[in-house]
Design an enzyme around this catalytic site. Structure first.
Site, PDB file in Angstrom:
ATOM      1  N   ASP A  91      -4.116   1.605  -5.024  1.00  0.00           N
ATOM      2  CA  ASP A  91      -2.700   1.234  -4.934  1.00  0.00           C
ATOM      3  C   ASP A  91      -1.874   2.335  -5.609  1.00  0.00           C
ATOM      4  OD1 ASP A  91      -3.097   0.870  -7.634  1.00  0.00           O
ATOM      5  OD2 ASP A  91      -2.853  -1.298  -7.590  1.00  0.00           O
ATOM      6  N   SER A  92      -0.554   2.176  -5.611  1.00  0.00           N
ATOM      7  CA  SER A  92       0.310   3.268  -6.058  1.00  0.00           C
ATOM      8  C   SER A  92       0.538   3.271  -7.563  1.00  0.00           C
ATOM      9  CB  SER A  92       1.667   3.154  -5.371  1.00  0.00           C
ATOM     10  OG  SER A  92       2.363   2.028  -5.894  1.00  0.00           O
ATOM     11  N   GLY A  93       0.166   2.205  -8.227  1.00  0.00           N
ATOM     12  CA  GLY A  93       0.456   2.080  -9.650  1.00  0.00           C
ATOM     13  C   GLY A  93       1.752   1.335  -9.913  1.00  0.00           C
ATOM     14  N   GLY A  94       2.574   1.247  -8.892  1.00  0.00           N
ATOM     15  CA  GLY A  94       3.882   0.619  -9.076  1.00  0.00           C
ATOM     16  C   GLY A  94       3.799  -0.838  -9.502  1.00  0.00           C
ATOM     17  N   PHE A  95       2.929  -1.589  -8.848  1.00  0.00           N
ATOM     18  CA  PHE A  95       2.864  -3.021  -9.127  1.00  0.00           C
ATOM     19  C   PHE A  95       2.534  -3.290 -10.598  1.00  0.00           C
ATOM     20  CE2 PHE A  95       0.772  -7.162  -9.321  1.00  0.00           C
ATOM     21  CZ  PHE A  95       1.747  -7.956  -8.735  1.00  0.00           C
ATOM     22  N   ASP A 145       6.114   2.288  -4.252  1.00  0.00           N
ATOM     23  CA  ASP A 145       7.222   1.427  -3.836  1.00  0.00           C
ATOM     24  C   ASP A 145       7.757   0.647  -5.019  1.00  0.00           C
ATOM     25  OD1 ASP A 145       4.901  -0.070  -4.198  1.00  0.00           O
ATOM     26  OD2 ASP A 145       5.500  -1.591  -2.753  1.00  0.00           O
ATOM     27  N   GLN A 232       8.884  -3.491   2.272  1.00  0.00           N
ATOM     28  CA  GLN A 232       9.452  -4.405   1.276  1.00  0.00           C
ATOM     29  C   GLN A 232      10.587  -5.195   1.943  1.00  0.00           C
ATOM     30  OE1 GLN A 232       8.520  -5.242  -1.749  1.00  0.00           O
ATOM     31  NE2 GLN A 232       6.900  -3.719  -2.141  1.00  0.00           N
ATOM     32  N   GLY A 259       5.214  -6.786  -1.959  1.00  0.00           N
ATOM     33  CA  GLY A 259       6.267  -7.622  -2.518  1.00  0.00           C
ATOM     34  C   GLY A 259       6.079  -9.111  -2.318  1.00  0.00           C
ATOM     35  N   ASP A 309      -6.526  -7.687  -0.220  1.00  0.00           N
ATOM     36  CA  ASP A 309      -7.205  -7.570  -1.511  1.00  0.00           C
ATOM     37  C   ASP A 309      -6.622  -8.626  -2.415  1.00  0.00           C
ATOM     38  OD1 ASP A 309      -4.576  -6.026  -2.007  1.00  0.00           O
ATOM     39  OD2 ASP A 309      -5.437  -6.278  -4.004  1.00  0.00           O
ATOM     40  N   CYS A 347     -24.183 -22.088   1.002  1.00  0.00           N
ATOM     41  CA  CYS A 347     -24.013 -20.663   0.697  1.00  0.00           C
ATOM     42  C   CYS A 347     -25.361 -19.960   0.672  1.00  0.00           C
ATOM     43  CB  CYS A 347     -23.309 -20.506  -0.649  1.00  0.00           C
ATOM     44  SG  CYS A 347     -23.073 -18.795  -1.159  1.00  0.00           S
ATOM     45  N   CYS A 349     -25.803 -16.902  -0.816  1.00  0.00           N
ATOM     46  CA  CYS A 349     -25.814 -15.829  -1.813  1.00  0.00           C
ATOM     47  C   CYS A 349     -27.005 -15.993  -2.753  1.00  0.00           C
ATOM     48  CB  CYS A 349     -24.500 -15.786  -2.598  1.00  0.00           C
ATOM     49  SG  CYS A 349     -24.387 -16.941  -3.980  1.00  0.00           S
ATOM     50  N   CYS A 352     -26.654 -19.017  -5.284  1.00  0.00           N
ATOM     51  CA  CYS A 352     -26.917 -20.357  -4.749  1.00  0.00           C
ATOM     52  C   CYS A 352     -28.376 -20.511  -4.331  1.00  0.00           C
ATOM     53  CB  CYS A 352     -25.975 -20.640  -3.588  1.00  0.00           C
ATOM     54  SG  CYS A 352     -24.257 -20.842  -4.139  1.00  0.00           S
ATOM     55  N   HIS A 378     -21.193 -14.881  -6.672  1.00  0.00           N
ATOM     56  CA  HIS A 378     -20.960 -15.976  -5.724  1.00  0.00           C
ATOM     57  C   HIS A 378     -19.580 -15.903  -5.093  1.00  0.00           C
ATOM     58  CE1 HIS A 378     -20.722 -19.825  -3.771  1.00  0.00           C
ATOM     59  NE2 HIS A 378     -19.528 -19.933  -4.333  1.00  0.00           N
TER      60      HIS A 378
END
Lengths: 398, 398
Positions: A91-95, A145, A232, A259, A309, A347, A349, A352, A378
């Protein structure tokens, strides 16, 4: 060549296919686990491969502060640094600047902030974010952004959106001028290659079983990173349409919807996502950032989102909250203390297949490290299986 | 049948062979990782199997407090509770009562203490320790002894040793009367077997690859636990000899050397171990408790010890202290920040095969969960490889 989406099946608005990246193919729609500081908390890269993770997300803000872009760049980029030869998105780091820093100051030039680790002063601009993300060397990097806060009035949403558009142009300009600086080609043989040379006589491949069939770490010298633009516009459908159209006009190989999940009601998130998707080009990957629950990722994939994500599966796991085919399970509850059944009977995995709810409950109650490890395995499996089901559903109805 | 040592090779005082237990064979000399509360911190049972762990240790004191013996017993014992079908040894609980409890009160009857978790009052006697250890159902259980403090004067060492001998008789008496109560046969099919039935149609085996060839979880109904006696006697060679001879006279299928690594100089530990070993029967397994560094476990194995356990590899790993063929590495040091080499070039573990020192240093500095996981995998591998080397050395010189 940076990244390319090959759509192989559609069903309604949904599409299934492959995202071709410099570090392998990614089946879409895809959920990307978050590897904040260069690791998915508690889970080894071997285990991620075994889970079928084909792309993961790194946080530029965290990696910039620790270990620092320069270290990662010198080590040949994030893939090599963390020994992960599959795709990565940063990501851009902005968040994080906006969410972790009470004292940030945003201007046309960029955002001044203080490190949440030691209080040191830093400045992130579109150009700086690009410089860092090129140094980290993820396959997909994001424009810097401004994540508009919620609620915001009309004037604020518009001015924020306009700045994000200006920043997007600056990002693209910097990226086009510097994209050849990605450290993929410059690295020295490191731990992995040396070990490999010992083991297989110089063949440049990855030691683990999971990685062995996925091609070499070395990438095509002609390939570059892909810079995605971010739409945005707050919760205003018209502004979202305008932001989408003008971002597409600037031109990127993929588009994200940013956003959202910033405190607004879930139904509003859904409205904004659906209306924004209409204005994104069908042939380019569409990435919905920071979403969501298992139900939501399935719904948005069915609505035509290709990539998502969220920290939810990993963070919830560390707090003992587990997603199952029978609903959410809070494993700390005393009712599970002598429950011999698996966490989720449906499941497949490793957790489980092997452990009882009683054991998982005990590990959590005793604050054992293994609780966080197993719970995360899990939950990630559950998210990845959810997307596998959606992909099969799309292909079945194509 | 409880346990049996098959000596297959000797070299000087050292012996290599197999310890046959109700839950599989164990190559000796063996290092046993410590799984305090029913898990080796941060390491899944799959990973333990892959590391080649054939026996691990559980702490009776910790398991008694959490999740409680009754829970483990109802779940079919510790093997089934933690889904570990290889061998387990539990200690008597005495050592933790003495080391974790400032307010303990020891009398002829037993030890009164307060839980380090919630301050609740408890009482552990030879009979109670046996009852708990039978309920936990480890393959090898230990007599409840008094770990004599260091330093101690002659009178104190003798009286403590005498009490340990009286307690050993009480342990044996209780164990012989109750050993049929081990919960191995009483369990209901649990998570594992149900999952297995789904997967392989009712064949009762372990789901993981590592466990598949190690036989069924269900044990021979005629097999029982083995109760080992413990030699005490402080740092006095004569008392140690007497303790050994009188413990052997009581008669156990294996003998441990206890009361060491309690603050005495390393050279004194060595003297006491070597002199005590002379008085233990050659045909029975010899277990040196709570020892030691990689060098020490190799030396003691060469001196004729068959079994050792220590928290050092796992605890040190969590503090960033790693054992390598080039000596100890404190991975937190800034000198490793851009070190692309593997942690230990001579090591074949998954961690050294895949990650650089720089990455491990970063994980530790960033306080990432994965640091503890990877460091523990490496240190355990190093300890287990050390013992493999000693076993090969014995067999080569036989």
């Amino acid at each position: 060549m940076s990244v390319q989406l090959q759509i192989e099946a559609t069903r309604g608005a949904a599409r299934a296919g492959k995202l071709i990246t410099p570090h392998g193919e990614v089946e879409t729609p895809v959920f990307m686990p978050v590897g904040t500081v260069g690791s998915v908390k508690g889970i080894s890269q071997d285990a991620l491969e075994e889970l079928g993770v084909e792309i993961l997300l790194g946080n530029t803000y965290h990696l910039y502060l620790r270990p620092g872009m320069e270290t990662v760049r010198k080590m040949g980029g994030l893939h090599r640094f963390m020994s992960w030869d599959r795709a990565i998105l940063t990501d851009s780091g902005g968040f994080q600047v906006f969410s972790l820093n009470e004292l940030r100051k945003v201007s046309e030039e960029g955002a001044a902030f203080r490190s949440h680790l030691d209080g040191s002063a830093h400045f992130l601009s579109p150009e700086k974010s690009m410089e860092i993300q090129i140094g980290l060397g993820a396959d997909i990097i994001m424009a810097f952004d401004e994540c508009t806060e919620y609620p915001a009035d009309g004037a604020r949403m518009r001015s924020s959106m306009e700045m994000t558009l200006r920043w997007a142009e600056r990002c693209k300009r910097y990226f086009e001028a510097h994209k050849q600086e990605v450290p993929w080609g410059s690295r020295q043989p490191s731990a992995i290659s040396r070990q490999e040379e010992r083991v297989v006589g110089g063949r440049w491949s990855v030691a683990s079983a999971g990685g062995a069939d996925r091609g070499p770490l070395t990438t095509d010298q002609s390939s570059t990173q892909a810079l995605f633009g971010i739409v945005q516009g707050g919760m205003d459908r018209e502004l979202r349409r305008e932001s989408a159209e003008r971002t597409v006009e600037i031109g990127f190989p993929g588009y994200a919807i940013g956003g959202l999940s910033v405190g607004e009601p879930r139904e509003l998130t859904r409205e904004v996502v659906l209306s924004t998707l209409e204005h994104l080009p069908a042939e380019k990957p569409r990435y919905l950032m920071g979403v969501g629950t298992p139900e939501e990722i399935a719904q948005y994939a069915q609505a035509g989102v290709d990539m998502m994500d969220c920290v939810l599966p990993t963070r919830a796991a560390r707090h003992g909250l587990l997603f199952t085919s029978e609903g959410k399970v809070s494993i700390k509850q005393a009712r599970y203390a002598q429950d011999e059944g698996p966490l989720d009977p449906a499941c497949e995995c490793r957790v489980c297949a092997r452990y009882s709810r009683a054991y998982l409950r005990h590990l959590y109650a005793a604050n054992e490290l293994l609780a966080q490890v197993l719970n995360t395995v899990h939950n990630l499996h559950y998210y990845l299986a959810t997307m596998r089901t959606v992909r099969a559903w799309i292909r079945a109805g194509s």
